[in-house]
Design a protein around this motif. Structure first.
Motif, PDB file in Angstrom:
ATOM      1  N   UNK A   1      31.213  35.221  29.955  1.00 17.18           N
ATOM      2  CA  UNK A   1      30.093  35.474  29.475  1.00 17.18           C
ATOM      3  C   UNK A   1      30.074  37.340  28.352  1.00 17.18           C
ATOM      4  N   UNK A   2      29.467  36.430  27.635  1.00 14.13           N
ATOM      5  CA  UNK A   2      29.342  37.122  26.213  1.00 14.13           C
ATOM      6  C   UNK A   2      29.180  38.317  26.790  1.00 14.13           C
ATOM      7  N   UNK A   3      29.775  39.129  26.071  1.00 12.22           N
ATOM      8  CA  UNK A   3      27.879  40.835  26.043  1.00 12.22           C
ATOM      9  C   UNK A   3      27.668  40.704  26.232  1.00 12.22           C
ATOM     10  N   UNK A   4      26.711  39.697  25.610  1.00 12.10           N
ATOM     11  CA  UNK A   4      25.435  40.022  25.020  1.00 12.10           C
ATOM     12  C   UNK A   4      24.138  39.098  26.037  1.00 12.10           C
ATOM     13  N   UNK A   5      25.010  38.538  27.450  1.00 13.40           N
ATOM     14  CA  UNK A   5      24.640  37.765  28.260  1.00 13.40           C
ATOM     15  C   UNK A   5      24.450  38.272  29.257  1.00 13.40           C
ATOM     16  N   UNK A   6      25.408  39.393  29.409  1.00 17.21           N
ATOM     17  CA  UNK A   6      25.474  40.420  30.287  1.00 17.21           C
ATOM     18  C   UNK A   6      24.579  41.398  31.370  1.00 17.21           C
ATOM     19  N   UNK A   7      24.044  40.796  32.293  1.00 11.06           N
ATOM     20  CA  UNK A   7      22.929  41.558  32.377  1.00 11.06           C
ATOM     21  C   UNK A   7      23.549  42.818  32.647  1.00 11.06           C
ATOM     22  N   UNK A   8      22.136  43.508  31.917  1.00  9.54           N
ATOM     23  CA  UNK A   8      22.023  44.766  32.193  1.00  9.54           C
ATOM     24  C   UNK A   8      22.499  45.941  33.670  1.00  9.54           C
ATOM     25  N   UNK A   9      23.738  46.589  33.175  1.00 13.60           N
ATOM     26  CA  UNK A   9      23.980  47.386  34.923  1.00 13.60           C
ATOM     27  C   UNK A   9      23.313  48.926  34.595  1.00 13.60           C
ATOM     28  N   UNK A  10      22.328  49.170  35.488  1.00 15.89           N
ATOM     29  CA  UNK A  10      21.518  50.135  35.564  1.00 15.89           C
ATOM     30  C   UNK A  10      22.687  51.352  36.138  1.00 15.89           C
ATOM     31  N   UNK A  11      22.822  52.402  34.852  1.00 12.88           N
ATOM     32  CA  UNK A  11      24.096  53.491  34.705  1.00 12.88           C
ATOM     33  C   UNK A  11      23.706  53.921  36.548  1.00 12.88           C
TER      34      UNK A  11
END
Ligand SMILES: Cc1cc2nc3c(=O)[nH]c(=O)nc-3n(C[C@H](O)[C@H](O)[C@H](O)COP(=O)(O)O)c2cc1C
Length: 314
Positions: A1-11
């Motif tokens: 999966x490209x960086x850009x499609x990766x789901x956002x991780x809630x820090x």
């Protein structure tokens, strides 16, 4: 999966998940260019290699001492002992001189070694490795000492000291009141008692009973999923003579059947049933502001079980 499609991780969720890993607590020290001692609390310490002798610790890029530590000739890792929670808090807060009043001396290779620690490692700085919003400091161990004291523990944002806790519970003996600092995110659940005064949710535990009883009480009476964590406080009410053991508990989703949640910055401190509850809540709120939580109040010098009067003087 490209960086850009990766789901956002809630820090925050990620930090909480990382917190499930039980660690010790260290204070990493060095000297700045002017020769002043510097240091910060770190639980990202890990042993790395025996031959050659290497260790690592992760340093946030936002650290006030980033430049000093990444350019130092060396640094020391001090593994805190069970009774050194206050030192951990000092080195995690933006205190101007963290070494003021502290027992320390330069190690064989120069970096500050704190008194009474469980172990220390005096290192030369071998490498600084990039690690996103942190860097990894790799130290080559030049000298070390194993002080043998039990190490302070840290998990899910709270300290724990298994040996001290065991002694405190044993010292309490007999029947005890088991209370909960019952938290959900940034809120604490309190139950209403007589005349609109609030108390920690609590139940009686007969001698030798397991704290599972507290978990059942929270689930059945409060009506929310509950996980009983580490011991937070042990004390004796000097008026009633009753022993209190307070655990840190995490509550799950849903509307409580009994009690209500209060945000940590709006606790009803003037409407509590007793001053010990106020001390516990104030301590919890203060510790949560620096992103970590105290474990429990006892230490070897003071004894593990205190009268309320002593508690209030701290
Ligand atoms: C238990 C605990 C563990 C911590 N571990 C680390 C760590 O591994 N790396 C880090 O950079 N900060 C860590 N911190 C946060 C720093 O101690 C804190 O941000 C400190 O104020 C940094 O000080 P400085 O900016 O003076 O370097 C930890 C804090 C606590 C309470």
């Amino acid at each position: 999966m490209s960086e850009y499609l990766r789901p956002a991780v809630d820090p925050r969720a990620l930090r909480d998940a990382f917190g499930a890993f039980l660690t010790g607590v260290t204070v990493v020290t060095a000297h700045d260019a002017a020769g002043r001692p510097v240091g910060f609390t770190a639980n990202s310490f890990a042993s790395l290699s025996l031959e050659p002798p290497l260790l690592l610790v992760c340093l946030a890029r936002t650290s006030r001492n980033f430049h000093t530590l990444t350019n130092a000739a060396g640094f020391a890792v001090n593994v805190l002992a069970e009774h050194q929670k206050d030192i951990s808090n000092t080195f995690a807060r933006p205190v101007e001189d963290r070494f003021s009043g502290l027992d320390w001396q330069p190690g064989p290779h120069g970096s500050p070694i704190l008194g009474g620690v469980a172990a220390w490692f005096d290192c030369t700085l071998q490498e600084v490795v990039d690690g996103g919003d942190h860097v990894i400091l790799v130290g080559r161990i030049e000298s070390f000492e194993n002080g043998k004291a039990n190490g302070l523990g840290y998990a899910r944002g709270g300290y724990f000291a298994p040996a001290l806790a065991q002694k405190a519970v044993a010292a309490a003996g007999g029947d005890v009141t088991a209370g909960a600092v019952a938290i959900r995110r940034d809120e604490i659940l309190l139950v209403e008692k007589e005349e609109g005064r609030y108390a920690l949710p609590a139940c009686r535990l007969s001698a030798g009973a397991s704290p599972d009883r507290l978990q059942r009480y929270l689930t059945e009476t409060i009506g929310l999923p509950a996980a009983v964590g580490f011991l937070y406080s042990v004390y004796q009410d000097s008026r009633s003579g009753e022993q209190h053991i307070v655990y840190r508990c995490e509550l799950g989703h849903g509307e409580p059947r009994a009690g209500r949640f209060f945000p940590l910055d709006a606790l009803p401190l003037d409407r509590l049933t007793d001053s010990a509850t106020g001390d516990i809540l104030k301590r919890y709120a203060a510790e949560s502001r620096i992103g970590n939580f105290g474990m429990y109040v006892g230490n070897e010098e003071r004894g593990q079980v205190h009268a309320l009067a002593q508690e209030a003087t701290r």
